[in-house]
Design a protein around this motif. Structure first.
Motif, PDB file in Angstrom:
ATOM      1  N   ALA A  48       0.901  -1.310  -0.032  1.00 17.47           N
ATOM      2  CA  ALA A  48       0.055  -0.115  -0.050  1.00 17.47           C
ATOM      3  C   ALA A  48       0.685   1.291   0.118  1.00 17.47           C
ATOM      4  CB  ALA A  48      -0.844  -0.054   1.124  1.00 17.47           C
ATOM      5  N   GLU A  49       2.030   1.407   0.745  1.00 12.35           N
ATOM      6  CA  GLU A  49       2.866   2.461   0.943  1.00 12.35           C
ATOM      7  C   GLU A  49       3.561   2.885  -0.408  1.00 12.35           C
ATOM      8  OE1 GLU A  49       6.641   4.439   3.202  1.00 12.35           O
ATOM      9  OE2 GLU A  49       5.724   2.315   4.137  1.00 12.35           O
ATOM     10  N   LEU A  51       2.428   1.928  -3.618  1.00 15.62           N
ATOM     11  CA  LEU A  51       1.384   2.363  -4.459  1.00 15.62           C
ATOM     12  C   LEU A  51       1.027   4.058  -4.061  1.00 15.62           C
ATOM     13  CD1 LEU A  51      -1.167  -0.588  -4.846  1.00 15.62           C
ATOM     14  CD2 LEU A  51       0.635   0.016  -6.444  1.00 15.62           C
ATOM     15  N   ASP A  52       0.864   4.131  -2.893  1.00 16.20           N
ATOM     16  CA  ASP A  52       0.678   5.691  -2.447  1.00 16.20           C
ATOM     17  C   ASP A  52       1.814   6.662  -2.882  1.00 16.20           C
ATOM     18  OD1 ASP A  52      -1.673   5.010  -1.444  1.00 16.20           O
ATOM     19  OD2 ASP A  52      -0.999   5.113   0.662  1.00 16.20           O
ATOM     20  N   ARG A  53       3.173   6.147  -2.731  1.00 19.50           N
ATOM     21  CA  ARG A  53       4.158   6.704  -3.239  1.00 19.50           C
ATOM     22  C   ARG A  53       4.311   7.083  -4.695  1.00 19.50           C
ATOM     23  NH1 ARG A  53       9.308   4.178  -0.722  1.00 19.50           N
ATOM     24  NH2 ARG A  53      10.357   6.059  -0.945  1.00 19.50           N
ATOM     25  N   GLU A  55       1.678   7.479  -6.271  1.00 21.55           N
ATOM     26  CA  GLU A  55       0.408   8.071  -6.583  1.00 21.55           C
ATOM     27  C   GLU A  55      -0.368   7.358  -7.523  1.00 21.55           C
ATOM     28  OE1 GLU A  55       1.434  12.196  -7.566  1.00 21.55           O
ATOM     29  OE2 GLU A  55       1.979  12.495  -5.681  1.00 21.55           O
ATOM     30  N   GLY A  57      -3.253   5.446  -9.259  1.00 19.41           N
ATOM     31  CA  GLY A  57      -4.795   5.636  -9.328  1.00 19.41           C
ATOM     32  C   GLY A  57      -5.339   5.280 -10.703  1.00 19.41           C
ATOM     33  N   ALA A  77      -5.071  -3.739  -2.697  1.00 20.86           N
ATOM     34  CA  ALA A  77      -4.691  -2.220  -2.250  1.00 20.86           C
ATOM     35  C   ALA A  77      -5.000  -1.197  -3.735  1.00 20.86           C
ATOM     36  CB  ALA A  77      -3.117  -2.423  -2.026  1.00 20.86           C
ATOM     37  N   ARG A  81      -7.506   2.129  -4.483  1.00 27.59           N
ATOM     38  CA  ARG A  81      -7.051   3.467  -4.920  1.00 27.59           C
ATOM     39  C   ARG A  81      -7.551   3.654  -6.399  1.00 27.59           C
ATOM     40  NH1 ARG A  81      -4.192   1.227  -1.356  1.00 27.59           N
ATOM     41  NH2 ARG A  81      -2.799   2.329  -0.027  1.00 27.59           N
TER      42      ARG A  81
END
Length: 211
Positions: A48-49, A51-53, A55, A57, A77, A81
């Motif tokens: 998850a981290e 994918l967040d880094r 961004e 989507g 995950a 998003r």
């Protein structure tokens, strides 16, 4: 045995293709633990981290098989998003579930998680065309090559390989080591989450993003 042709239509050009390759949850009684169930929460947090880094989507595309363990953690995950997701599988869905989802520890729970993810896919899982009957073939390796070729068809620089892997080599053409080499050779990017470094209830320390 060559892999099938890449699946993506030529008109589809996502911002990034995030190709996931990762270990399945260990089967009950595995002699040498590789990805025991206790490490799944830490692995989920690392994925998850990552994918967040990135961004990640709706403008991107995720590719994986959907096996119990890393694949499904990535898929969950991704869907959280709104990352579009394709499952490319070596068999029809029922056989895939029987061979790659149900046999692991807490298999029925993973089957339920698989079905929840599959129900939200924009298109059903895609089964790889069978190899000719006379051909020597490892369908899992061939499917990984299919995933890799599909990702690279969008342009190597767009590809990010996110792998949940113990770093061991020798898994042959289509294995994770081969995927890492091929993505790097095509100017793609590799994010490696090393399962040997995971600890239960310790999600800190995601791998740095490459330049």
């Amino acid at each position: 045995m060559p892999a099938p042709e890449p699946l993506l239509p030529s008109c589809l050009q996502p911002r990034r293709v995030i190709l996931f390759s990762g270990h399945m949850i260990d089967a009950p009684g595995r002699a040498e633990p590789r990805f025991p169930p206790a490490l799944a929460p830490a692995a989920a947090a690392r994925i998850a981290e990552a994918l967040d880094r990135l961004e990640a989507g709706p403008l991107d595309l995720g590719l994986t098989q959907g096996a119990a363990g890393g694949d499904l953690l990535f898929a969950e995950a991704a869907q959280a998003r709104a990352l579009p997701l394709l499952f490319l599988q070596p068999f029809g869905e029922d056989e895939f579930i029987a061979r790659s989802v149900r046999p692991v520890s807490a298999g029925e729970q993973w089957v339920a998680r698989y079905r929840a993810v599959a129900a939200r896919l924009a298109s059903p899982p895609h089964a790889m065309p069978p190899a000719p009957a006379a051909a020597a073939d490892n369908p899992f390796e061939r499917c990984n090559r299919w995933l890799l070729d599909t990702a690279l068809a969008c342009g190597g620089e767009r590809v990010w390989l996110l792998c949940l892997w113990d770093g061991r080599r020798g898994d042959g053409a289509g294995g994770t080591a081969h995927m890492v080499e091929e993505v790097s050779r095509h100017r793609g990017h590799v994010l490696h989450i090393d399962t040997r470094e995971l600890r239960p209830h310790d999600p800190a320390g995601s791998p740095p993003l490459p330049d």
